[in-house]
Design a protein around this motif. Sequence first.
Motif, PDB file in Angstrom:
ATOM      1  N   TRP A   3     -10.111   1.920  -1.749  1.00 26.52           N
ATOM      2  CA  TRP A   3      -9.228   2.858  -1.068  1.00 26.52           C
ATOM      3  C   TRP A   3      -9.988   3.492   0.101  1.00 26.52           C
ATOM      4  O   TRP A   3     -10.257   4.683   0.159  1.00 26.52           O
ATOM      5  CB  TRP A   3      -8.720   3.892  -2.052  1.00 26.52           C
ATOM      6  CG  TRP A   3      -7.706   4.875  -1.535  1.00 26.52           C
ATOM      7  CD1 TRP A   3      -7.805   6.236  -1.573  1.00 26.52           C
ATOM      8  CD2 TRP A   3      -6.437   4.601  -0.920  1.00 26.52           C
ATOM      9  NE1 TRP A   3      -6.676   6.820  -1.020  1.00 26.52           N
ATOM     10  CE2 TRP A   3      -5.817   5.835  -0.612  1.00 26.52           C
ATOM     11  CE3 TRP A   3      -5.759   3.415  -0.600  1.00 26.52           C
ATOM     12  CZ2 TRP A   3      -4.571   5.934  -0.005  1.00 26.52           C
ATOM     13  CZ3 TRP A   3      -4.517   3.506   0.011  1.00 26.52           C
ATOM     14  CH2 TRP A   3      -3.936   4.747   0.301  1.00 26.52           C
ATOM     15  N   VAL A  60       0.829  -1.209   0.000  1.00 27.36           N
ATOM     16  CA  VAL A  60       0.000   0.000   0.000  1.00 27.36           C
ATOM     17  C   VAL A  60       0.863   1.258   0.000  1.00 27.36           C
ATOM     18  O   VAL A  60       0.630   2.190  -0.780  1.00 27.36           O
ATOM     19  CB  VAL A  60      -0.953  -0.001   1.220  1.00 27.36           C
ATOM     20  CG1 VAL A  60      -1.617   1.378   1.383  1.00 27.36           C
ATOM     21  CG2 VAL A  60      -2.022  -1.081   1.061  1.00 27.36           C
ATOM     22  N   ILE A  84      -8.960  -1.536   2.961  1.00 28.58           N
ATOM     23  CA  ILE A  84      -7.607  -1.944   3.309  1.00 28.58           C
ATOM     24  C   ILE A  84      -7.632  -2.996   4.414  1.00 28.58           C
ATOM     25  O   ILE A  84      -6.877  -3.968   4.388  1.00 28.58           O
ATOM     26  CB  ILE A  84      -6.771  -0.724   3.733  1.00 28.58           C
ATOM     27  CG1 ILE A  84      -6.563   0.209   2.534  1.00 28.58           C
ATOM     28  CG2 ILE A  84      -5.429  -1.152   4.308  1.00 28.58           C
ATOM     29  CD1 ILE A  84      -5.857   1.502   2.873  1.00 28.58           C
ATOM     30  N   GLU A 113       2.611   1.677  -3.320  1.00 32.90           N
ATOM     31  CA  GLU A 113       1.670   2.069  -4.375  1.00 32.90           C
ATOM     32  C   GLU A 113       1.357   3.554  -4.340  1.00 32.90           C
ATOM     33  O   GLU A 113       1.121   4.174  -5.383  1.00 32.90           O
ATOM     34  CB  GLU A 113       0.367   1.273  -4.225  1.00 32.90           C
ATOM     35  CG  GLU A 113       0.482  -0.209  -4.571  1.00 32.90           C
ATOM     36  CD  GLU A 113      -0.756  -0.987  -4.138  1.00 32.90           C
ATOM     37  OE1 GLU A 113      -1.721  -0.343  -3.671  1.00 32.90           O
ATOM     38  OE2 GLU A 113      -0.743  -2.225  -4.263  1.00 32.90           O
TER      39      GLU A 113
END
Length: 240
Positions: free
Chosen positions: A89, A39, A94, A42
């Motif tokens: 998102w 994460v 998550i 990214e």
Amino acid sequence: MPEPTELEHYEAFLLDLDGVLTPTVELHMRAWRELFEDVFAEHGLAPYREDDYFLHLDGRPRFAGVDALMRDRGIALDWGSENDPPEAWTVCGIGNRKNATFTEILRVDGIEPYPGSVRLVDWLAQAGVKLAVVSSSRNAEAVLAAAGLRERFPVVLDGRSSQELGLRGKPEADTYLRAAELLGVDPSRAVVVEDAVSGVAAGAAGDFGLIIGVDRGAGHDALRAAGAHLTVTDLADLLP
């Protein structure tokens, strides 16, 4: 108050799961690390550090942990819905992505309980002490079953049931107080066993008779500062 070594004089033991009964903390740490390394890479955020787990994730409900760590990186995500897909998102998205990672690790690798913890639990049961598991994890039932421990605990209060009951998570005392109520025991006659600073703080907030910290990495000093009356490195150390 009985001496700490006179454990059978307490009416109930309320034990956290991850890091107390099972080394699931290792699986969780691995899942969190794999998740946030991806994460953060990214989205160009500061790399994941091992102390992120103890500072922001350890002992917290999964979604609250995601929110805390993302805010530490300066990101205030929409909470979303607990049904969000893993690629969403949002805090829940998550969190669900992490759960999918953890579930796969548990399926492939399984889990073995700490031998010393099993010895203490069996000794307490033989002494007639009531037992409960109080965990922030929404996977507590699956982990207990995989470890062969589920039948030992008449009360299991986990992340799912706590949410359904509208209970605040650790470091608030709600879940431990509810577990004591379900066992029919006054908090002053119950023992809280935790390896997380937030969990120890929950026990202290509930004014429980005895709070035992198990040092699996948080540190004896940190556990005592949060409210632990005594600390050990293995629950077998408590056996007479």
